[in-house]
Design an enzyme around this catalytic site. Structure first.
Site, PDB file in Angstrom:
ATOM      1  N   PRO A   1      51.910  33.096 115.673  1.00 19.19           N
ATOM      2  CA  PRO A   1      53.199  32.143 115.584  1.00 19.19           C
ATOM      3  C   PRO A   1      53.374  32.905 116.273  1.00 19.19           C
ATOM      4  O   PRO A   1      53.787  33.593 117.898  1.00 19.19           O
ATOM      5  CB  PRO A   1      53.356  34.631 115.213  1.00 19.19           C
ATOM      6  CG  PRO A   1      52.303  35.447 116.201  1.00 19.19           C
ATOM      7  CD  PRO A   1      51.156  34.528 115.929  1.00 19.19           C
ATOM      8  N   MET A   2      54.301  31.595 116.607  1.00 16.22           N
ATOM      9  CA  MET A   2      55.388  31.086 117.650  1.00 16.22           C
ATOM     10  C   MET A   2      56.815  30.985 117.043  1.00 16.22           C
ATOM     11  O   MET A   2      57.038  29.969 116.081  1.00 16.22           O
ATOM     12  CB  MET A   2      55.120  29.506 118.280  1.00 16.22           C
ATOM     13  CG  MET A   2      53.345  29.794 118.638  1.00 16.22           C
ATOM     14  SD  MET A   2      52.829  28.143 119.403  1.00 16.22           S
ATOM     15  CE  MET A   2      53.923  28.487 121.112  1.00 16.22           C
TER      16      MET A   2
ATOM     17  N   GLN B   1      54.454  39.229 110.530  1.00 17.41           N
ATOM     18  CA  GLN B   1      54.358  40.127 111.833  1.00 17.41           C
ATOM     19  C   GLN B   1      56.009  39.982 112.070  1.00 17.41           C
ATOM     20  O   GLN B   1      56.900  39.180 111.468  1.00 17.41           O
ATOM     21  CB  GLN B   1      54.286  38.952 113.192  1.00 17.41           C
ATOM     22  CG  GLN B   1      54.319  39.224 114.140  1.00 17.41           C
ATOM     23  CD  GLN B   1      54.403  38.513 115.543  1.00 17.41           C
ATOM     24  OE1 GLN B   1      54.353  38.470 116.012  1.00 17.41           O
ATOM     25  NE2 GLN B   1      52.353  38.194 116.281  1.00 17.41           N
TER      26      GLN B   1
ATOM     27  N   CYS C   1      55.608  40.367 121.700  1.00 18.06           N
ATOM     28  CA  CYS C   1      56.333  39.030 122.716  1.00 18.06           C
ATOM     29  C   CYS C   1      57.062  39.280 124.258  1.00 18.06           C
ATOM     30  O   CYS C   1      57.532  40.542 123.923  1.00 18.06           O
ATOM     31  CB  CYS C   1      57.446  38.770 121.847  1.00 18.06           C
ATOM     32  SG  CYS C   1      58.779  37.609 122.088  1.00 18.06           S
TER      33      CYS C   1
ATOM     34  N   LYS D   1      49.245  42.068 117.516  1.00 18.29           N
ATOM     35  CA  LYS D   1      49.276  41.116 118.531  1.00 18.29           C
ATOM     36  C   LYS D   1      49.786  41.774 119.253  1.00 18.29           C
ATOM     37  O   LYS D   1      51.020  42.416 119.442  1.00 18.29           O
ATOM     38  CB  LYS D   1      49.812  39.585 118.474  1.00 18.29           C
ATOM     39  CG  LYS D   1      49.604  38.898 118.809  1.00 18.29           C
ATOM     40  CD  LYS D   1      50.462  37.744 117.962  1.00 18.29           C
ATOM     41  CE  LYS D   1      49.819  36.552 119.335  1.00 18.29           C
ATOM     42  NZ  LYS D   1      50.203  36.570 120.403  1.00 18.29           N
TER      43      LYS D   1
ATOM     44  N   ASN E   1      43.779  34.559 122.625  1.00 18.34           N
ATOM     45  CA  ASN E   1      44.419  34.057 122.442  1.00 18.34           C
ATOM     46  C   ASN E   1      44.976  33.991 123.235  1.00 18.34           C
ATOM     47  O   ASN E   1      45.334  34.377 125.191  1.00 18.34           O
ATOM     48  CB  ASN E   1      45.846  34.422 120.991  1.00 18.34           C
ATOM     49  CG  ASN E   1      47.482  33.839 121.435  1.00 18.34           C
ATOM     50  OD1 ASN E   1      48.045  34.232 122.010  1.00 18.34           O
ATOM     51  ND2 ASN E   1      47.300  32.973 121.204  1.00 18.34           N
ATOM     52  N   GLY E   2      45.462  32.581 124.221  1.00 16.63           N
ATOM     53  CA  GLY E   2      46.289  32.139 124.961  1.00 16.63           C
ATOM     54  C   GLY E   2      45.476  30.777 125.390  1.00 16.63           C
ATOM     55  O   GLY E   2      43.853  30.944 126.165  1.00 16.63           O
TER      56      GLY E   2
ATOM     57  N   GLY F   1      47.748  28.376 119.966  1.00 17.04           N
ATOM     58  CA  GLY F   1      49.473  28.061 119.522  1.00 17.04           C
ATOM     59  C   GLY F   1      49.928  26.916 120.349  1.00 17.04           C
ATOM     60  O   GLY F   1      49.744  26.284 119.967  1.00 17.04           O
ATOM     61  N   ARG F   2      49.969  27.099 121.462  1.00 18.12           N
ATOM     62  CA  ARG F   2      50.738  25.560 121.422  1.00 18.12           C
ATOM     63  C   ARG F   2      49.710  24.981 121.969  1.00 18.12           C
ATOM     64  O   ARG F   2      50.160  24.073 121.611  1.00 18.12           O
ATOM     65  CB  ARG F   2      50.957  26.392 123.470  1.00 18.12           C
ATOM     66  CG  ARG F   2      52.308  26.793 124.004  1.00 18.12           C
ATOM     67  CD  ARG F   2      52.157  27.388 124.863  1.00 18.12           C
ATOM     68  NE  ARG F   2      52.771  25.724 126.123  1.00 18.12           N
ATOM     69  CZ  ARG F   2      54.507  25.447 125.825  1.00 18.12           C
ATOM     70  NH1 ARG F   2      55.023  26.394 125.878  1.00 18.12           N
ATOM     71  NH2 ARG F   2      54.715  24.584 126.478  1.00 18.12           N
TER      72      ARG F   2
END
Length: 322
Positions: free
Chosen positions: A20-21, A78, A108, A147, A207-208, A231-232
């Site tokens: 989720p972004m 989320q 976040c 998350k 994640n990351g 993600g990115r």
């Protein structure tokens, strides 16, 4: 016998999830990924919980986004917010709207700048989490996940939280091993991910900083994580899912990358044109996607695309990629 809520992925191969972004993984982007790459799981952008509202904790627009799945792919809703009563009420509303899988955002880094401790900011008050987690677990009938960052300012904070997550009945964790105050600086420390995997019985989704198929394969092997959240890296290269699965080249050539970018950004223009209002907004949203790109081979091209003032100019510059 108490039934175990289903996880939002099929057993077998490690799930590959679309992260989720906020501002990026809107429903048009999610549908594009489902059409192109079919992630095992997709997440909504975070849905803000209004702690001040007496009844409606989630916006009408957010409620319309909620569903058990999108085109057959499990959809995780989320939530981000603060206050036990407000979060529980929002979870009830989400379920009434069709949510089967609910995730709480404790990661976040920008939530800490709002009036209440939301997102990663909630890690500043870990003593409040027990009530929230047990109350949410008592409310959520489907899967309940978290998350989170490794900690607020201490990357070892997560190890003190694992007993709570297990006791409260959390179904799985998505871990981004930076601290909240670190935001996106430095590198994600996946040695922490591996240590968390060893210390909990819960499935851990890593994640990351997963930018390439090699990054993802190495992370799965070295950490023992149950799966990956992209993600990115995926927003910059939606074929990253297929690259990890071996159904697309792990290291695309420049011409293959150029062809993918032309098709990808062209489709985004069309899909965003149906979702957003006006050329200026559509271009702004597509340029937000360009901010995730870090391919040195296309640095000049991306800079030129960002300068485009009209969709026609953007499309013309896109056609010149090679």
């Amino acid at each position: 016998m108490t039934s175990v809520p289903p996880l939002p992925w099929q057993a077998g191969q490690p799930p590959l999830m679309l992260a989720p972004m906020q501002g990026l993984t809107n429903r048009a982007m999610r549908r594009l990924f489902i059409d192109w790459a079919r992630p095992d799981t997709v997440f909504t952008e975070f849905m803000r919980v209004n702690a001040a509202a007496p009844v409606r904790r989630l916006s009408a627009a957010d409620l319309r986004e909620i569903a058990p799945q999108e085109d057959g792919v499990p959809l995780v809703v989320q939530l981000i917010g603060h206050g036990c009563e407000a979060l529980v009420s929002a979870a009830r509303s989400a379920q009434a709207a069709g949510a089967v899988h609910i995730n709480l955002n404790l990661g976040c880094p920008y939530g800490r700048m709002t009036s209440g401790l939301t997102g990663g900011g909630m890690l500043q008050r870990p003593e409040l989490l027990e009530e929230i987690f047990f109350a949410l677990r008592g409310t959520i009938s489907g899967s309940f996940s978290v998350k989170l960052r490794a900690g607020y300012d201490d990357p070892n904070q997560i190890f003190g939280l694992l007993p709570l997550f297990e006791a409260a009945g959390v179904d799985f964790l998505v871990l981004h091993p930076r601290t909240v105050v670190q935001e996106y600086q430095g590198l994600a420390d996946h040695a922490i991910t591996a240590q968390v995997v060893r210390q909990t019985r819960l499935p851990v989704i890593a994640n990351g900083d997963i930018r390439t198929a090699a990054d993802g394969a190495r992370l799965l092997e070295e950490s023992g994580a149950a799966g990956l959240m992209l993600g990115r890296g995926a927003i910059a290269d939606p074929l990253l899912f297929q690259r990890l699965r071996g159904s697309a080249p792990a290291e695309p050539t420049r011409s293959e990358r150029a062809a993918m970018l032309q098709r990808y950004l062209g489709e985004l223009l069309a899909r965003y044109g149906e979702l957003f209002c006006g050329e200026t907004q559509v271009l702004s949203k597509v340029k937000g996607v360009l901010a995730t790109f870090d391919d040195a081979d296309f640095e000049h091209d991306i800079r030129q695309l960002r300068k485009a003032r009209t969709m026609a100019a953007f499309s013309a510059r896109l056609a010149e990629l090679e």
